[in-house]
Design a protein around this motif. Structure first.
Motif, PDB file in Angstrom:
ATOM      1  N   TYR A  85       6.675  70.838  84.557  1.00 16.58           N
ATOM      2  CA  TYR A  85       7.915  71.613  84.711  1.00 16.58           C
ATOM      3  C   TYR A  85       9.026  71.066  83.826  1.00 16.58           C
ATOM      4  O   TYR A  85       9.740  71.828  83.164  1.00 16.58           O
ATOM      5  CB  TYR A  85       8.336  71.573  86.181  1.00 16.58           C
ATOM      6  CG  TYR A  85       9.538  72.413  86.521  1.00 16.58           C
ATOM      7  CD1 TYR A  85       9.402  73.751  86.884  1.00 16.58           C
ATOM      8  CD2 TYR A  85      10.823  71.861  86.501  1.00 16.58           C
ATOM      9  CE1 TYR A  85      10.518  74.522  87.206  1.00 16.58           C
ATOM     10  CE2 TYR A  85      11.934  72.614  86.821  1.00 16.58           C
ATOM     11  CZ  TYR A  85      11.780  73.947  87.174  1.00 16.58           C
ATOM     12  OH  TYR A  85      12.891  74.704  87.494  1.00 16.58           O
ATOM     13  N   LYS A  90       8.049  76.556  83.535  1.00 16.08           N
ATOM     14  CA  LYS A  90       8.946  76.866  84.648  1.00 16.08           C
ATOM     15  C   LYS A  90       8.320  77.767  85.708  1.00 16.08           C
ATOM     16  O   LYS A  90       8.773  77.790  86.848  1.00 16.08           O
ATOM     17  CB  LYS A  90      10.219  77.535  84.101  1.00 16.08           C
ATOM     18  CG  LYS A  90      10.991  76.689  83.091  1.00 16.08           C
ATOM     19  CD  LYS A  90      11.483  75.386  83.712  1.00 16.08           C
ATOM     20  CE  LYS A  90      12.305  74.569  82.713  1.00 16.08           C
ATOM     21  NZ  LYS A  90      12.787  73.299  83.298  1.00 16.08           N
ATOM     22  N   TRP A  91       7.304  78.528  85.299  1.00 12.81           N
ATOM     23  CA  TRP A  91       6.716  79.453  86.278  1.00 12.81           C
ATOM     24  C   TRP A  91       5.938  78.734  87.379  1.00 12.81           C
ATOM     25  O   TRP A  91       5.514  79.354  88.359  1.00 12.81           O
ATOM     26  CB  TRP A  91       5.796  80.455  85.583  1.00 12.81           C
ATOM     27  CG  TRP A  91       4.679  79.841  84.779  1.00 12.81           C
ATOM     28  CD1 TRP A  91       4.688  79.563  83.452  1.00 12.81           C
ATOM     29  CD2 TRP A  91       3.396  79.421  85.261  1.00 12.81           C
ATOM     30  NE1 TRP A  91       3.507  78.995  83.058  1.00 12.81           N
ATOM     31  CE2 TRP A  91       2.691  78.902  84.148  1.00 12.81           C
ATOM     32  CE3 TRP A  91       2.775  79.445  86.501  1.00 12.81           C
ATOM     33  CZ2 TRP A  91       1.400  78.388  84.263  1.00 12.81           C
ATOM     34  CZ3 TRP A  91       1.482  78.938  86.610  1.00 12.81           C
ATOM     35  CH2 TRP A  91       0.806  78.414  85.521  1.00 12.81           C
ATOM     36  N   ALA A 147       7.121  76.744  89.545  1.00 18.05           N
ATOM     37  CA  ALA A 147       7.923  76.674  90.769  1.00 18.05           C
ATOM     38  C   ALA A 147       7.625  77.866  91.671  1.00 18.05           C
ATOM     39  O   ALA A 147       7.609  79.008  91.218  1.00 18.05           O
ATOM     40  CB  ALA A 147       9.397  76.626  90.416  1.00 18.05           C
ATOM     41  N   SER A 149       8.275  79.692  95.743  1.00 18.72           N
ATOM     42  CA  SER A 149       9.311  79.817  96.762  1.00 18.72           C
ATOM     43  C   SER A 149       9.174  78.727  97.825  1.00 18.72           C
ATOM     44  O   SER A 149       8.079  78.484  98.343  1.00 18.72           O
ATOM     45  CB  SER A 149       9.225  81.197  97.418  1.00 18.72           C
ATOM     46  OG  SER A 149      10.094  81.264  98.542  1.00 18.72           O
ATOM     47  N   TRP A 150      10.289  78.101  98.157  1.00 20.41           N
ATOM     48  CA  TRP A 150      10.288  77.065  99.190  1.00 20.41           C
ATOM     49  C   TRP A 150       9.933  77.656 100.550  1.00 20.41           C
ATOM     50  O   TRP A 150       9.364  76.981 101.412  1.00 20.41           O
ATOM     51  CB  TRP A 150      11.637  76.385  99.258  1.00 20.41           C
ATOM     52  CG  TRP A 150      11.782  75.493 100.454  1.00 20.41           C
ATOM     53  CD1 TRP A 150      12.615  75.655 101.512  1.00 20.41           C
ATOM     54  CD2 TRP A 150      11.019  74.311 100.730  1.00 20.41           C
ATOM     55  NE1 TRP A 150      12.438  74.645 102.432  1.00 20.41           N
ATOM     56  CE2 TRP A 150      11.466  73.811 101.974  1.00 20.41           C
ATOM     57  CE3 TRP A 150      10.008  73.636 100.057  1.00 20.41           C
ATOM     58  CZ2 TRP A 150      10.934  72.668 102.556  1.00 20.41           C
ATOM     59  CZ3 TRP A 150       9.482  72.494 100.626  1.00 20.41           C
ATOM     60  CH2 TRP A 150       9.928  72.017 101.854  1.00 20.41           C
ATOM     61  N   ARG A 186      12.164  74.014  92.082  1.00 25.44           N
ATOM     62  CA  ARG A 186      13.356  74.832  91.873  1.00 25.44           C
ATOM     63  C   ARG A 186      14.517  74.338  92.727  1.00 25.44           C
ATOM     64  O   ARG A 186      15.675  74.362  92.292  1.00 25.44           O
ATOM     65  CB  ARG A 186      13.043  76.298  92.169  1.00 25.44           C
ATOM     66  CG  ARG A 186      14.174  77.247  91.814  1.00 25.44           C
ATOM     67  CD  ARG A 186      13.781  78.699  91.964  1.00 25.44           C
ATOM     68  NE  ARG A 186      12.795  79.091  90.951  1.00 25.44           N
ATOM     69  CZ  ARG A 186      11.638  79.667  91.214  1.00 25.44           C
ATOM     70  NH1 ARG A 186      11.288  79.882  92.471  1.00 25.44           N
ATOM     71  NH2 ARG A 186      10.811  80.005  90.252  1.00 25.44           N
ATOM     72  N   GLU A 187      14.203  73.864  93.964  1.00 26.43           N
ATOM     73  CA  GLU A 187      15.273  73.394  94.845  1.00 26.43           C
ATOM     74  C   GLU A 187      15.987  72.185  94.249  1.00 26.43           C
ATOM     75  O   GLU A 187      17.226  72.105  94.290  1.00 26.43           O
ATOM     76  CB  GLU A 187      14.691  73.036  96.215  1.00 26.43           C
ATOM     77  CG  GLU A 187      13.996  74.181  96.936  1.00 26.43           C
ATOM     78  CD  GLU A 187      14.929  75.339  97.195  1.00 26.43           C
ATOM     79  OE1 GLU A 187      16.096  75.090  97.574  1.00 26.43           O
ATOM     80  OE2 GLU A 187      14.499  76.504  97.010  1.00 26.43           O
ATOM     81  N   ASP A 215      15.924  71.367  91.040  1.00 25.71           N
ATOM     82  CA  ASP A 215      16.503  71.780  89.760  1.00 25.71           C
ATOM     83  C   ASP A 215      17.892  72.386  89.968  1.00 25.71           C
ATOM     84  O   ASP A 215      18.805  72.181  89.152  1.00 25.71           O
ATOM     85  CB  ASP A 215      15.577  72.784  89.087  1.00 25.71           C
ATOM     86  CG  ASP A 215      15.855  72.913  87.588  1.00 25.71           C
ATOM     87  OD1 ASP A 215      16.603  72.062  87.043  1.00 25.71           O
ATOM     88  OD2 ASP A 215      15.320  73.838  86.960  1.00 25.71           O
ATOM     89  N   LYS A 216      18.078  73.118  91.059  1.00 27.30           N
ATOM     90  CA  LYS A 216      19.379  73.723  91.357  1.00 27.30           C
ATOM     91  C   LYS A 216      20.459  72.663  91.578  1.00 27.30           C
ATOM     92  O   LYS A 216      21.650  72.914  91.351  1.00 27.30           O
ATOM     93  CB  LYS A 216      19.267  74.600  92.602  1.00 27.30           C
ATOM     94  CG  LYS A 216      18.466  75.879  92.404  1.00 27.30           C
ATOM     95  CD  LYS A 216      18.381  76.650  93.714  1.00 27.30           C
ATOM     96  CE  LYS A 216      17.523  77.906  93.569  1.00 27.30           C
ATOM     97  NZ  LYS A 216      17.375  78.623  94.872  1.00 27.30           N
ATOM     98  N   VAL A 266      15.112  66.842  89.002  1.00 25.34           N
ATOM     99  CA  VAL A 266      13.740  67.275  89.268  1.00 25.34           C
ATOM    100  C   VAL A 266      12.814  66.077  89.453  1.00 25.34           C
ATOM    101  O   VAL A 266      11.831  66.158  90.204  1.00 25.34           O
ATOM    102  CB  VAL A 266      13.235  68.181  88.127  1.00 25.34           C
ATOM    103  CG1 VAL A 266      11.747  68.489  88.289  1.00 25.34           C
ATOM    104  CG2 VAL A 266      14.021  69.482  88.116  1.00 25.34           C
TER     105      VAL A 266
END
Length: 336
Positions: A34, A40-41, A43, A45-46, A249-250, A252-253, A267
């Motif tokens: 990542y 990136k794909w 990641a 959904s949490w 993603r979580e 990364d935000k 990350v």
């Protein structure tokens, strides 16, 4: 059975280190792909991971509750054997005027305990005692008494040569030893060395011993249902595999609200946090597995070897003997 205040963290990490290595690898690969290779794909959904984690927590908790209940039942069985054995010793001493016959019955009872505990320690294919992490832990921290001497050597301490030869040639040695007890008691009744009511009390005790031997054998030969065991393992592994993908993603935000050295690098924290969370699940599963079979020789087993030696000491003291066996000494707070 562990009788210390608590396992040391170092012992627990040593026991679970193989899982930690695997979790480090599983967590590092998605982060590298990542962050370094910009895939990136990867990641996901949490929410998906959280739902899976909730289901996994339920089934892991269910298994641990059931395996704990198996251990409690095993402890109750052998506590009953302990108590009834003391009663057996008192009856042999006080009901039978012939001291040699009383001693024979008591020593044969030691042989029954020995045969039963050796059978309980024998290996079954579903047991976990021979898995690498358990075998290594045993090698460093404790030993199994039944692995140190042979059954024949132990039985020879308590049985006559004729009885020993007969018992060693049978399939279920504990059953046949108790059958010899009944045969001897019948002879004592026929020779009027005991009266009918005493004979019936002895037979009632034999019936109780057979009942609890059967309960002990049932626990030994009936594993935790395999369908629940496999779904527990699969869900834990699936959750540990997907967890780092759900955290990418979580974390990364978080870069949007972080300044300083960690800005743009959040990350990488997926690796330690993913390992910690996954380790909690895998460790709970490993604890449940080590409690599942309470006689197999794991550190959390019911201490049937110690119970047998306690019975031997108590009954020999009833006979007035002073050459008593030494009770097993805990090794790293573990007693079997």
């Amino acid at each position: 059975m562990y009788i210390g205040k608590s396992y040391k963290l170092s012992e627990f990490i040593f026991w679970t280190r193989k899982s930690i290595y695997i979790l480090l690898l599983l967590s590092s690969i998605p982060v590298l792909l990542y962050e370094v290779f910009a895939v990136k794909w990867l990641a996901i959904s949490w929410t998906v991971v959280a739902l899976l984690g909730t289901a996994t927590a339920f089934i892991v908790g269910f298994k641990n509750t059931q395996t704990y209940n198996r251990t409690v039942e095993a402890q109750q069985i052998w506590t009953f054997i302990l108590n009834t054995s003391r009663t057996w010793g008192v009856m042999c001493r006080d009901f039978i005027n012939n001291s040699e016959e009383a001693k024979t019955l008591i020593y044969r009872h030691f042989a029954w305990l020995t045969a039963l505990r050796y059978e309980m320690r024998s290996y079954r294919v579903w047991e976990a005692s021979q898995k690498k992490h358990n075998a290594e832990y045993q090698e460093f921290y404790y030993s199994i008494p039944e692995n140190e001497t042979s059954l024949e050597e132990e039985l020879s301490k308590y049985l006559s040569p004729a009885d020993l030869e007969y018992v060693l040639g049978t399939k279920n040695k504990a059953v046949q030893i108790m059958a010899l007890q009944s045969k001897t008691l019948k002879k004592l009744l026929d020779s009027e060395e005991i009266v009918l009511i005493q004979f019936l009390e002895f037979q009632r005790a034999i019936k109780d011993f057979y009942t609890h031997q059967g309960r002990s054998e049932q626990l030994k030969d009936s594993p935790y249902p395999r369908q629940y065991a496999i779904i527990n393992t699969l869900l834990v592994r699936l959750f540990c595999f997907l967890l780092p993908f759900g955290l990418l993603r979580e974390f990364d935000k978080m870069n949007e609200s972080i300044t300083g050295i960690m800005q743009g690098n959040m990350v990488w924290l997926v690796i330690p946090f993913s390992v910690i969370i996954s380790w909690m699940y895998t460790s709970l599963g490993q604890v449940g597995e080590s409690t599942e079979n309470p006689f197999e020789g794991n550190a959390n087993d019911v201490p049937i070897s110690q119970i047998s030696k306690i019975i031997e000491v108590d009954l020999k003291e009833m006979l007035g003997e002073t050459n008593l066996p030494v009770l097993p000494v805990p090794q790293h707070s573990i007693i079997l």
